[in-house]
Design a protein around this motif. Sequence first.
Motif, PDB file in Angstrom:
ATOM      1  N   PRO A  60       0.555   3.944  -0.171  1.00  0.00           N
ATOM      2  CA  PRO A  60       1.247   5.123  -0.490  1.00  0.00           C
ATOM      3  C   PRO A  60       2.705   4.972  -0.538  1.00  0.00           C
ATOM      4  O   PRO A  60       3.283   3.715  -0.351  1.00  0.00           O
ATOM      5  CB  PRO A  60       0.798   5.892   0.878  1.00  0.00           C
TER       6      PRO A  60
ATOM      7  N   GLY B  30      -3.987  16.428  -0.472  1.00  0.00           N
ATOM      8  CA  GLY B  30      -2.588  15.578  -0.100  1.00  0.00           C
ATOM      9  C   GLY B  30      -1.473  16.248  -1.042  1.00  0.00           C
ATOM     10  O   GLY B  30      -0.372  16.148  -0.855  1.00  0.00           O
TER      11      GLY B  30
ATOM     12  N   THR C 292      -1.307   7.058 -12.811  1.00  0.00           N
ATOM     13  CA  THR C 292      -2.618   6.711 -11.649  1.00  0.00           C
ATOM     14  C   THR C 292      -3.530   7.582 -12.409  1.00  0.00           C
ATOM     15  O   THR C 292      -3.716   8.568 -12.681  1.00  0.00           O
ATOM     16  CB  THR C 292      -2.463   7.282 -10.270  1.00  0.00           C
TER      17      THR C 292
ATOM     18  N   ILE D 110      -3.406   5.445  -3.293  1.00  0.00           N
ATOM     19  CA  ILE D 110      -3.472   4.830  -4.636  1.00  0.00           C
ATOM     20  C   ILE D 110      -3.813   3.607  -4.397  1.00  0.00           C
ATOM     21  O   ILE D 110      -3.192   2.796  -3.308  1.00  0.00           O
ATOM     22  CB  ILE D 110      -2.416   5.159  -5.404  1.00  0.00           C
TER      23      ILE D 110
ATOM     24  N   SER E 108      -5.826  12.530   3.013  1.00  0.00           N
ATOM     25  CA  SER E 108      -4.898  12.329   2.029  1.00  0.00           C
ATOM     26  C   SER E 108      -5.035  10.953   1.409  1.00  0.00           C
ATOM     27  O   SER E 108      -5.090  10.091   1.789  1.00  0.00           O
ATOM     28  CB  SER E 108      -3.471  12.570   2.303  1.00  0.00           C
TER      29      SER E 108
HETATM   30  O1  TXA Z   1       4.158   6.319  -7.751  1.00  0.00           O
HETATM   31  C1  TXA Z   1       3.321   6.434  -7.043  1.00  0.00           C
HETATM   32  O2  TXA Z   1       2.176   6.889  -7.169  1.00  0.00           O
HETATM   33  C2  TXA Z   1       3.436   5.830  -5.641  1.00  0.00           C
HETATM   34  C3  TXA Z   1       3.558   4.373  -5.796  1.00  0.00           C
HETATM   35  C4  TXA Z   1       3.880   3.543  -4.606  1.00  0.00           C
HETATM   36  O3  TXA Z   1       2.636   3.905  -6.346  1.00  0.00           O
HETATM   37  N1  TXA Z   1       2.577   6.197  -4.407  1.00  0.00           N
HETATM   38  C5  TXA Z   1       2.443   7.390  -4.188  1.00  0.00           C
HETATM   39  O4  TXA Z   1       1.471   7.472  -3.256  1.00  0.00           O
HETATM   40  O5  TXA Z   1       2.891   8.402  -4.242  1.00  0.00           O
HETATM   41  P1  TXA Z   1       1.105   8.884  -2.445  1.00  0.00           P
HETATM   42  O6  TXA Z   1       0.110   8.375  -1.364  1.00  0.00           O
HETATM   43  O7  TXA Z   1       2.437   9.238  -1.714  1.00  0.00           O
HETATM   44  O8  TXA Z   1       0.637   9.944  -3.151  1.00  0.00           O
HETATM   45  C6  TXA Z   1      -0.796   9.554  -3.716  1.00  0.00           C
HETATM   46  C7  TXA Z   1      -1.487  10.883  -4.185  1.00  0.00           C
HETATM   47  C8  TXA Z   1      -2.320  11.572  -3.265  1.00  0.00           C
HETATM   48  O9  TXA Z   1      -1.762  12.433  -2.303  1.00  0.00           O
HETATM   49  C9  TXA Z   1      -3.313  12.447  -3.958  1.00  0.00           C
HETATM   50  O10 TXA Z   1      -2.722  13.891  -4.401  1.00  0.00           O
HETATM   51  C10 TXA Z   1      -3.524  11.467  -5.305  1.00  0.00           C
HETATM   52  O11 TXA Z   1      -2.406  10.687  -5.429  1.00  0.00           O
HETATM   53  N2  TXA Z   1      -4.582  10.674  -5.070  1.00  0.00           N
HETATM   54  C11 TXA Z   1      -4.659   9.568  -4.678  1.00  0.00           C
HETATM   55  N3  TXA Z   1      -5.976   8.954  -4.748  1.00  0.00           N
HETATM   56  C12 TXA Z   1      -6.928  10.232  -5.228  1.00  0.00           C
HETATM   57  C13 TXA Z   1      -8.235  10.442  -5.333  1.00  0.00           C
HETATM   58  N4  TXA Z   1      -9.237   9.311  -5.319  1.00  0.00           N
HETATM   59  N5  TXA Z   1      -8.571  11.627  -5.794  1.00  0.00           N
HETATM   60  C14 TXA Z   1      -7.668  12.817  -6.080  1.00  0.00           C
HETATM   61  N6  TXA Z   1      -6.201  12.598  -5.987  1.00  0.00           N
HETATM   62  C15 TXA Z   1      -5.600  11.231  -5.384  1.00  0.00           C
END
Ligand code: TXA
Length: 320
Positions: free
Chosen positions: A133, A218, A89, A56, A53
């Motif tokens: 995250p 994720g 994001t 960000i 997963s």
């Molecule tokens: O508001 C938010 O986005 C918060 C704060 C801390 O910035 N962060 C957050 O992170 O919710 P997290 O890890 O719980 O969720 C991030 C989600 C991942 O599960 C994925 O679905 C998506 O963002 N994501 C991150 N990087 C990605 C990528 N390279 N490609 C596709 N989806 C991505």
Amino acid sequence: MVSREQIDAAVGILRSGGLVAFPTETVYGLGAHALDPLAVARIYAAKSRPQSSPLIVHVHNIDAARRMTSHWPEAAERLAQRFWPGPLTLVLPKISQIPDLVTAGLGNVGLRVPAHPVALALLTASAMPLAAPSANRFTEVSPTTAQHVAQSLGDRVDLILDGGSCSVGIESTVLSLAGDRPVLLRPGMLGRQELEEVLGQPLALLDQVSTAAHPSPGLSDRHYAPRTPLLAVASAAELPASGRGLVLLLDGTKDWSHFPTHPMPSEPRAYAQVLYQVMRSVDAMGLDWIGLQLPPATPAWDGINDRLRRAAQKNNSLFP
Ligand code: TXA
Ligand code: MG
């Protein structure tokens, strides 16, 4: 709230590969130096999160975001100018210096400039991109206060910066600009229509595109869930006649009052702001079930309905 000394201490911890939880406008993040694979590995360990997963990467401004990408399309520039700092994001092709662990092996990275003075102070003082995250254990509801982080992660985090309650309250809107058309990977309080206005074209939704072209690991997990069964219903008649329960009822709804209720704001921004706090406190009551009156199926509620759908155990078919 947070002193200069605490920011300095946080920077020292991050430089030595440690973990710092920090407030953003959406939820608290669990941050580590994004270019240090050992530090990033600690994030996954602290959360007990599968490494499939992606995380960000948070940066302090548009230039810093651009430097994390191998291609920065005009659409990214326009959205960033309009909505950053803010709860958006952007997923874009990554530079090779970003470890595979951050992106779960994908060629794209999620980037965001958070709109919170403490997060921006930390990002600026450290001069590091921070992989972060939400600062909770895997499958738990995201934290919107420093106390939530402490309850969830305890001494698995080296320092928690307390910036009070998060103003948005649910996670950022995630938009992929890595393919040939923009794809909404995760709805949030920054709505689809606002994005489409700036882009000048409609967004594709995740279920309209091939997952091979737009990987979004994720998202399929059952996230954001309280331990108590959360029953999403359209009317009081659908609630259990037995067991101890409580209904999260939108303000102004009258005819459900034979159940114990907890009032929820009828305006989406106010609802999002308190949602996770309410879920945590109601979950801690040890009830048999939590009833959830479905909010309207209108665009302003998209991000909230997405989180509620993931959290609810039954009646998912009732969701838009
Ligand atoms: O508001 C938010 O986005 C918060 C704060 C801390 O910035 N962060 C957050 O992170 O919710 P997290 O890890 O719980 O969720 C991030 C989600 C991942 O599960 C994925 O679905 C998506 O963002 N994501 C991150 N990087 C990605 C990528 N390279 N490609 C596709 N989806 C991505
Ligand atoms: Mg999360």
